[in-house]
Write a protein that holds these residues in place. Structure first.
Motif, short mmCIF file in Angstrom:
data_model
loop_
_atom_site.label_atom_id
_atom_site.label_comp_id
_atom_site.label_asym_id
_atom_site.label_seq_id
_atom_site.Cartn_x
_atom_site.Cartn_y
_atom_site.Cartn_z
N GLU A 145 -1.67 10.77 -0.96
CA GLU A 145 -0.66 9.99 -1.68
C GLU A 145 -1.04 8.51 -1.69
O GLU A 145 -1.03 7.86 -2.73
CB GLU A 145 0.66 10.17 -0.93
CG GLU A 145 1.91 10.10 -1.76
CD GLU A 145 3.11 10.35 -0.84
OE1 GLU A 145 3.92 9.42 -0.67
OE2 GLU A 145 3.18 11.48 -0.27
N SER A 146 -1.40 7.99 -0.52
CA SER A 146 -1.75 6.58 -0.40
C SER A 146 -2.95 6.23 -1.26
O SER A 146 -3.00 5.19 -1.91
CB SER A 146 -2.07 6.22 1.04
OG SER A 146 -1.03 6.61 1.88
N LEU A 147 -3.94 7.14 -1.24
CA LEU A 147 -5.15 6.89 -1.99
C LEU A 147 -4.85 6.83 -3.49
O LEU A 147 -5.31 5.95 -4.20
CB LEU A 147 -6.17 7.99 -1.70
CG LEU A 147 -7.58 7.74 -2.22
CD1 LEU A 147 -8.18 6.53 -1.54
CD2 LEU A 147 -8.45 8.96 -2.02
N GLN A 148 -4.03 7.80 -3.94
CA GLN A 148 -3.69 7.81 -5.36
C GLN A 148 -2.96 6.53 -5.77
O GLN A 148 -3.21 5.96 -6.82
CB GLN A 148 -2.81 9.03 -5.68
CG GLN A 148 -3.65 10.29 -5.84
CD GLN A 148 -2.81 11.55 -5.86
OE1 GLN A 148 -1.62 11.52 -5.53
NE2 GLN A 148 -3.45 12.65 -6.24
N LYS A 149 -2.10 6.10 -4.89
CA LYS A 149 -1.35 4.88 -5.15
C LYS A 149 -2.31 3.69 -5.26
O LYS A 149 -2.20 2.84 -6.15
CB LYS A 149 -0.35 4.63 -4.01
CG LYS A 149 0.83 3.76 -4.40
CD LYS A 149 1.86 3.78 -3.29
CE LYS A 149 2.49 2.41 -3.12
NZ LYS A 149 3.16 2.27 -1.82
N MET A 150 -3.28 3.65 -4.34
CA MET A 150 -4.22 2.55 -4.34
C MET A 150 -5.05 2.53 -5.62
O MET A 150 -5.27 1.48 -6.23
CB MET A 150 -5.15 2.68 -3.14
CG MET A 150 -5.74 1.37 -2.72
SD MET A 150 -6.96 1.64 -1.43
CE MET A 150 -8.39 1.93 -2.39
N ILE A 151 -5.51 3.74 -6.04
CA ILE A 151 -6.31 3.81 -7.26
C ILE A 151 -5.49 3.34 -8.45
O ILE A 151 -5.96 2.56 -9.29
CB ILE A 151 -6.81 5.26 -7.48
CG1 ILE A 151 -7.85 5.63 -6.42
CG2 ILE A 151 -7.39 5.44 -8.87
CD1 ILE A 151 -8.20 7.09 -6.35
N TYR A 152 -4.25 3.77 -8.50
CA TYR A 152 -3.37 3.38 -9.60
C TYR A 152 -3.21 1.86 -9.65
O TYR A 152 -3.29 1.23 -10.69
CB TYR A 152 -2.01 4.06 -9.42
CG TYR A 152 -0.98 3.63 -10.43
CD1 TYR A 152 -1.04 4.09 -11.74
CD2 TYR A 152 0.03 2.74 -10.07
CE1 TYR A 152 -0.11 3.68 -12.67
CE2 TYR A 152 0.97 2.33 -10.99
CZ TYR A 152 0.90 2.79 -12.29
OH TYR A 152 1.82 2.38 -13.22
N GLN A 210 -6.66 5.41 8.41
CA GLN A 210 -6.47 4.11 9.07
C GLN A 210 -6.82 2.96 8.13
O GLN A 210 -6.12 1.98 8.03
CB GLN A 210 -7.31 4.03 10.34
CG GLN A 210 -6.59 4.67 11.53
CD GLN A 210 -7.48 4.81 12.74
OE1 GLN A 210 -8.67 4.48 12.69
NE2 GLN A 210 -6.92 5.33 13.83
N SER A 211 -7.95 3.09 7.40
CA SER A 211 -8.33 2.04 6.47
C SER A 211 -7.28 1.84 5.40
O SER A 211 -7.07 0.73 4.90
CB SER A 211 -9.64 2.38 5.76
OG SER A 211 -10.57 2.87 6.67
N LEU A 212 -6.62 2.94 5.03
CA LEU A 212 -5.60 2.84 4.00
C LEU A 212 -4.27 2.35 4.58
O LEU A 212 -3.32 2.15 3.84
CB LEU A 212 -5.38 4.21 3.34
CG LEU A 212 -6.47 4.68 2.37
CD1 LEU A 212 -6.25 6.14 2.03
CD2 LEU A 212 -6.48 3.85 1.13
N GLY A 213 -4.23 2.23 5.87
CA GLY A 213 -2.98 1.86 6.53
C GLY A 213 -1.94 2.94 6.35
O GLY A 213 -0.76 2.67 6.19
N SER A 214 -2.42 4.19 6.35
CA SER A 214 -1.51 5.30 6.08
C SER A 214 -1.64 6.32 7.21
O SER A 214 -2.38 6.11 8.17
CB SER A 214 -1.89 5.93 4.75
OG SER A 214 -1.19 7.11 4.54
N SER A 215 -0.92 7.42 7.10
CA SER A 215 -1.05 8.47 8.10
C SER A 215 -1.89 9.60 7.52
O SER A 215 -2.08 9.68 6.31
CB SER A 215 0.33 8.99 8.48
OG SER A 215 0.90 9.62 7.36
N LYS A 216 -2.39 10.48 8.40
CA LYS A 216 -3.22 11.59 7.93
C LYS A 216 -2.47 12.48 6.96
O LYS A 216 -3.03 13.05 6.04
CB LYS A 216 -3.69 12.41 9.14
CG LYS A 216 -4.93 11.84 9.77
CD LYS A 216 -5.50 12.79 10.80
CE LYS A 216 -4.68 12.75 12.08
NZ LYS A 216 -5.31 13.57 13.14
N GLU A 217 -1.15 12.58 7.18
CA GLU A 217 -0.35 13.46 6.33
C GLU A 217 -0.21 12.91 4.91
O GLU A 217 -0.10 13.63 3.96
CB GLU A 217 1.05 13.67 6.93
CG GLU A 217 1.08 14.53 8.19
CD GLU A 217 0.46 13.83 9.40
OE1 GLU A 217 0.54 12.58 9.47
OE2 GLU A 217 -0.13 14.54 10.25
#
Length: 918
Positions: free
Chosen positions: A760-767, A749-756
Motif C-alpha cells: 500500500e505504501s509503495l503504491q502511494k509513493m509511486i502515485y 523501513q525505508s518506506l517508513g511503513s510496516s511489513k503488513e
RNA sequence: GGGCCGGUCGUCUAGUCUGGUAGGAUACGGCAUUGGCAUUGCUGAGGCCGUGGGUUCAAAUCCCACCCGGUCCA
C-alpha cells in the motif's frame, strides 16, 4: 571399410554368409540382377532383382487372406509367440535412453545402449518380438503421396541374441520369416525374393537378407556377426539378429489396396471420406499407385514430374487425375501426421521450436495448412481420436492420453493461427508499401519469421520467387559445426570397481579404505568409499580423506576418483580414514528427493506431458527442468508447491530397490526414465510410495517428512517447451525465507511503513511521484511565458546586428527546464541568443537556442560546440538549437564570460562570409 | 544443439545503419460546427523507447549481459 568392399567380401563366400537351410530345402537359387548386379535368391528364374519391379500386388494380392493392420499384427504376434518369442510392449517413440536420438527410428534402437561410445545390445528377453512404432522425418515431402512413405510406422522387430539362452542364428531366423509369410499370411512361396545386402554400423558390421514380394520390400534381417574395423575384426561374443518388417507393408501385401495408407489408416480414411463426401475411383487409384511404385526411383524422386507422364499413360488429363488423387493424398497425409503426433505427444514429446519438437511442429502445421487448402472443416484432435479408437487394440496405453493429446493439439493449432495472422499482416504491409524485396530480404523473412516466398507469391506480395532463393538458402545451411563437449578421462585399465558404500548404507559418513591408485598426488582411487560422486545432476560429496580436503568426486565406469585440494604424500596400499561432510550431503539429499516429489507434483498439476528434462541438486538449492508447453502462472506454481508439501507432510516412505532393466521397464513403464539414460543393466528404482517412481542413482531421504519444507523460488521458460523450477528444501528453505523477510523488513523501513502495509505504501509513493512530475510540467508551461519575457528584458544587447544574448549557469534545474524556457524565449524574442550551462553530477551540459532573426547570423550549433570544447567535451546542433557538454566544471566562469565574445566572433565570421558570397 | 528476427504512448507504428528536444496514426477527454447523429476543425492527456551494465558531454540509437515473444536449420 566401405559398404562396397564389405559386399564383395561377403559375396565371395556367399554360401557361408547368405545361404540358409530353407533356401536349400525349398529350392531357392542364387541369381544376379542384370540391371544392378545385386545377388538375390528365389525359386523362380528372374532377370531383375525386385528393385526394378512394379507393385503388381495392387488390386491383386498374392494371397487369399485379407488382414487389416491390426489383424496382421495379431496373426504375426500369435505366430512368433507359438515359436517361443516373448512379445514385448512397444518402447516410447521418444527415445529417452539414447542421447544421440530424439526419436526411436527402428525397433533395434529399443535394445541399444551407448556405453563409452560403443553400442551394446541388451535384450529384455531372448528371442523377442516387438511392435515398435518408429518416427522418421527425413522424407516428409513423399508422405501421403507415394503410397508407402510415413513419418511414423510400426516396425515389427524380431530380435535375437544368437549366443544367449534361447538364441538362434540365420537359418532359424529366415525359416521363421519364411513360415510367417507363407503359412500365416498365405503368400505363395515362389513370389518371395531374398536380396543379399550388407550392414555397417559404428564398430560392428554384418550381412543381411531383405525379403520382397511383388516388388515390395517387406522386411530386412540383419545378422550382426563382427565387431571391429577393416584392419582388425572378430566374431562377436553375442551375435545379434535384427529383423525389422514394416507392419504397414505386411498388411498391404494381403489387402492389395491402392496404398498402404488404406491399411494402416483404414477406418480413419473411411470416416473422413464419408464425412467429406468424396467419391473414390478405385480403378484409377490402383493403376496410378502401381505406376508410381514402378517409376519412383533414385533418379526420379520428385513425384510431381511423374504425374503428367502417368496421367498420359492412364489416358486421362492431368487435371482429371489430380481431381481423383488430390483429396486422397490430403487425407493420407493428414492421417499420417496426426498418428505421428498422437504417439509422440502420448509419449511425452511436445511441439516446439527446438530439438525434436521442431519436427512435430512442422508436421502439425503442415497438416493444418493442408486442411485449409482443401477447405475442410476438420480438427486434428478429432482425427487422433479416430486413430486411438482403431489402435487401442494394439496399443491400449494410447487411450489414457486422449485428453492430453487433445489439449496439446488445440494449443498448438491456436498458435499456428496466431502465427498465420502475423504472416498475413506482414504480407499486407509489404503489398501496401509496394516495396521491392531482395533475395536477402526474402531469406531473412523466411528464417526469422517463417514467411515462405511461396506464401508471398500466393498473396501477391511479390511477383515471382527469385530463381536464386533456394540455392542461396541451401548454401546457408551447408556449413554446420557441432561443438563437442570434452570430458576428462583417466586411464584406469586393470583397476577393480570401487565398492560404493554410500549405496550399502546411505547414512554412513565415516569409513576406512585402502588406496588402490594415486595419480598426480591428488587423484585418489580407493577400494571402497562413502563419498557420493558427481552424477545424475547431483553434486558430489566433499569432506576429508586422510586429513586432506576432498573437493571433487567423479565416477568413471565403475571406478570412483577422489580429487584432493592439495597434493598429498599418501602411498598406494596405505589405509586411510574418510569423513563425508554431513551438512552438505544431508542438504543435497533433501533437494534430490524434493526434485522427485516436485516432478510428479508438476505432472499431476499440469498434465501427463510433463517429464523431467534435466535436474541439478546443490547444497543451497535445487533446479528442475520440466517439459511443458507454456510459462507457468502464480496459481500453477502454488499448486505444484502445495501438492509437493502435502507429500512431505504425509511422511511417505522412500523405498529403493534394484531390478533388472527389462523387468523395471516392463513393470513400471518408461516413466522411470525421468533422469535420462541409465547406463547399466540393473536399474535402481526410487519409489516414493507410488507417488513418484524413478530410476535414479542418487541419495535420498528415508521418509518424505525428513525434507521439512519445499519452496519454489522461481520459474522461468528456458526455451520453448521447457520450464525451469528453482527451489529450496529443508534448512536451505528456511534460510531463503529468512533472507526474503529481511529484505521485506528493510523495504518497509525505508518506506517508513510496516511489513503488513508495505505494498500500500509503495503504491502511494509511486502515485505521489507521478503527480508531482505532472505538476512540475504544468507549472513550467504556465510560468514559461513570464520567465521568457523577463529573460528577453534582461538579455544584453550586442554592439552589432541588434542581437541580444542571455546566458546563465544553473546548478539546480535540469536541461528539460532550459530546453522548455529557451524554446519559449526565442519564440518571444527572435533576436535572442539563449545560452544555458547546466551542472550535472559529473561535468555539465550546454544548451544554446538562437531566435529566428539571430540565427541568420549566429549558428546555435556552432556556439554550443565551441563552448563545449572549452569545457572539455564536444557538441553539435543546427542553426536554431545546439547542445553539448564537458567535464571541466572549474572553467564555467571563464566560459560564461566568453559567451558574448564567441557570439560576436561568430557574427563577424558569418558577416564576412556573407559579403564574400555577394 | 547452432543461428536469425523483434520488443517505442491503450493499440498500430516511424526513428536505430549515420548518437543530439521521441514523431505520426488510431482509440480516449475537452471545445467548436449541428435540432440530434455522422462528419470536420481546434485542442488536451497519454512514453523510465523490455531490464541491467558499459562507452560518450550526450544513448531509443553503439557495445555487453539478461528477460520476453517469434522463427529457421540439424
Amino acid at each position: 571399410m566401405g559398404k562396397e568392399e564389405l559386399a564383395t567380401l561377403f559375396a565371395s563366400d556367399h554360401d557361408r554368409y547368405y545361404k540358409v537351410n530353407i533356401f536349400e530345402e525349398k529350392g531357392f537359387k542364387r541369381q544376379k540382377c542384370s540391371k544392378c548386379a545385386k545377388f538375390f535368391w528365389s525359386q523362380t528364374e528372374r532377370e531383375f532383382c525386385p528393385d526394378h519391379e512394379y507393385y503388381s500386388f495392387i488390386g491383386k494380392p498374392p494371397t487369399n487372406k485379407r488382414l487389416d493392420y491390426v489383424d496382421t499384427w495379431k496373426e504375426i504376434e500369435l505366430f512368433f509367440k507359438s515359436n517361443n518369442h516373448s512379445i514385448i510392449r512397444r518402447y516410447p517413440v521418444v527415445c529417452r535412453w539414447r542421447d544421440d536420438l530424439y526419436f526411436t527410428i527402428a525397433s533395434i534402437v529399443d535394445f541399444q545402449r551407448i556405453m563409452e561410445n560403443k553400442v551394446v545390445f541388451e535384450l529384455p528377453s531372448n528371442p523377442l518380438l516387438v511392435p515398435q512404432m518408429s518416427l522418421r522425418f527425413n522424407d516428409i515431402e513423399n508422405v501421403g503421396l507415394t503410397g508407402r512413405h510415413y513419418t511414423s510406422f510400426c516396425m515389427i522387430g524380431q530380435t535375437c541374441n544368437a549366443d544367449a539362452d534361447g538364441g538362434y542364428w540365420k537359418d532359424r531366423c529366415i525359416e521363421l520369416d519364411y513360415e510367417m509369410l507363407t503359412n500365416r499370411l498365405g503368400i505363395q512361396s515362389h513370389e518371395i525374393v531374398f536380396v543379399e545386402d550388407v550392414w555397417l554400423g559404428a564398430g560392428a558390421f554384418g550381412y543381411s537378407l531383405e525379403y520382397y514380394v511383388n516388388g515390395l520390400e517387406l522386411g530386412n534381417a540383419v545378422f550382426t556377426e563382427f565387431e571391429g574395423n577393416e584392419n582388425s575384426y572378430h566374431v562377436m561374443d553375442n551375435k545379434i539378429i535384427d529383423m525389422g518388417a514394416g507392419l504397414e507393408r505386411l498388411s498391404w501385401i494381403t489387402m492389395g489396396t491402392p496404398t498402404s495408407y488404406d491399411c494402416a489408416f483404414g477406418p480413419i480414411v473411411q470416416r473422413l471420406v464419408d464425412r467429406l463426401g468424396i467419391s473414390k475411383d478405385s480403378e484409377i487409384m490402383s493403376r496410378y499407385f502401381t505406376a508410381i511404385s514402378g517409376r519412383l526411383s533414385e533418379q526420379i524422386n520428385d513425384i510431381n514430374t511423374l504425374k503428367p507422364l502417368i496421367a498420359k499413360s492412364l489416358g486421362i488429363s492431368r487435371d482429371e487425375l489430380s481431381k481423383i488423387i488430390s483429396p486422397f493424398e490430403a487425407i493420407y497425409t493428414i492421417a499420417d501426421h496426426t498418428r505421428t503426433l498422437l504417439f509422440a505427444i502420448a509419449d511425452g514429446a511436445l511441439p516446439s521450436n527446438v530439438g525434436g519438437g521442431y519436427n512435430l511442429r512442422v508436421i502439425l502445421r503442415r497438416a493444418i495448412s493442408i486442411l485449409e487448402k482443401m477447405g475442410w472443416d476438420i480438427k486434428l484432435e478429432d482425427v487422433t481420436d479416430l486413430h486411438i479408437d482403431y489402435l487401442k487394440q494394439m496399443y491400449p496405453e494410447l487411450e489414457e492420453h486422449t485428453d492430453d493429446v487433445r489439449t496439446i493439439l488445440r494449443l498448438e493449432s491456436d498458435r499456428y493461427v496466431g502465427s498465420n495472422e502475423r504472416m498475413h499482416a506482414i504480407a499486407t504491409s509489404i503489398k501496401n508499401a509496394n516495396r521491392q524485396l531482395s533475395v536477402d530480404d526474402l531469406i531473412r523473412m523466411y528464417e526469422s519469421d517463417g514467411i515462405t516466398p511461396d506464401f508471398l507469391e500466393r498473396v501477391g506480395a511479390i511477383d515471382k520467387i527469385p530463381s536464386t532463393f533456394y540455392t542461396r538458402l541451401a548454401d546457408l545451411h551447408t556449413e554446420q559445426n557441432i561443438a563437442q563437449t570434452h570430458k576428462q578421462t583417466y586411464s584406469l585399465a586393470g583397476i577393480a570397481p570401487t565398492k560404493a558404500l554410500y549405496y550399502e548404507d546411505m547414512s554412513m559418513r565415516e569409513f576406512r579404505a585402502k588406496i588402490i591408485k594415486i595419480t598426480d598426488g591428488r587423484n585418489i582411487i580407493l577400494d571402497q568409499t562413502a563419498f557420493y560422486p558427481r552424477g545424475g545432476g547431483q553434486e558430489p560429496d566433499t569432506g576429508v580423506l586422510g586429513g586432506m580436503q576432498v573437493i571433487e568426486v567423479v565416477k568413471q565406469a565403475d571406478i570412483i576418483i577422489h580429487k584432493l585440494q592439495n597434493r598429498s604424500n599418501f602411498v598406494e596400499g596405505q589405509s586411510i580414514d574418510g569423513i563425508v561432510n554431513n551438512r552438505r550431503r544431508e542438504s543435497i539429499t533433501k533437494h534430490h528427493t524434493a526434485t522427485h516429489i516436485l516432478n510428479s507434483s508438476a505432472r499431476n498439476t499440469l498434465g501427463s506431458w510433463v517429464w523431467q528434462n534435466s535436474a541439478f541438486k546443490e547444497e543451497g538449492y535445487g533446479r528442475l527442468d520440466i517439459t511443458h508447453h507454456s510459462a507457468l502462472n502464480k496459481e500453477e506454481i502454488w499448486k505444484i508447491e502445495q501438492k509437493a508439501n502435502d507429500v512431505v507432510r504425509q511422511n511417505l516412505p522412500v523405498v529403493i530397490n534394484t531390478y533388472s532393466r527389462g523387468n523395471a521397464e516392463q513393470y513400471y513403464t518408461f516413466r522411470i526414465y525421468q533422469g535420462g539414460v541409465v547406463p547399466s543393466n540393473s536399474v535402481r528404482i526410487v519409489n516414493i510410495n507410488n507417488w513418484d517412481i524413478e530410476a535414479c542413482g542418487g541419495t535420498h531421504v528415508r521418509k518424505t517428512g525428513d525434507i521439512g519444507i519445499i519452496k519454489i523460488m522461481k520459474s522461468e521458460r528456458i526455451q520453448d517447451g521447457i520450464i525451469r523450477l528453482e527451489f529450496v528444501a529443508g534448512e536451505a528453505a528456511l534460510k531463503y525465507l529468512q533472507r526474503q523477510e529481511s529484505q521485506l523488513t528493510s523495504i518497509s523501513q525505508s518506506l517508513g511503513s510496516s511489513k503488513e502495509k508495505v505494498v500500500e505504501s509503495l503504491q502511494k509513493m509511486i502515485y505521489e511521484t507521478e503527480t508531482t512530475k505532472k505538476k512540475i510540467k504544468t507549472v513550467l508551461r504556465k510560468i514559461s511565458p513570464h520567465v521568457a519575457s523577463s529573460i528577453s528584458n534582461t538579455a544584453r544587447l550586442l554592439p552589432k546586428g541588434n542581437i541580444k544574448v542571455y546566458s546563465i549557469y544553473d546548478e539546480e534545474l535540469d536541461e528539460d527546464y532550459h530546453i522548455a524556457i529557451g524554446e519559449k524565449s526565442i519564440e518571444l524574442d527572435p533576436y535572442l541568443i539563449y545560452v544555458a550551462l547546466i551542472s550535472r553530477d559529473q561535468g555539465l551540459r550546454v544548451i544554446v537556442f538562437a531566435g529566428e532573426h539571430a540565427r541568420k547570423k549566429i549558428h546555435a550549433g556552432i556556439i554550443a560546440k565551441q563552448l563545449s570544447i572549452e569545457l572539455g567535451g564536444s557538441g553539435r546542433g543546427n542553426e536554431r538549437f545546439g547542445q553539448g557538454g564537458g567535464r571541466f566544471k572549474d572553467k564555467i566562469g571563464d566560459s560564461l564570460k566568453s559567451v558574448e565574445e564567441l557570439v560576436v566572433k561568430e557574427f563577424s565570421r558569418t558577416e564576412s562570409e556573407g559579403n564574400r558570397d555577394e
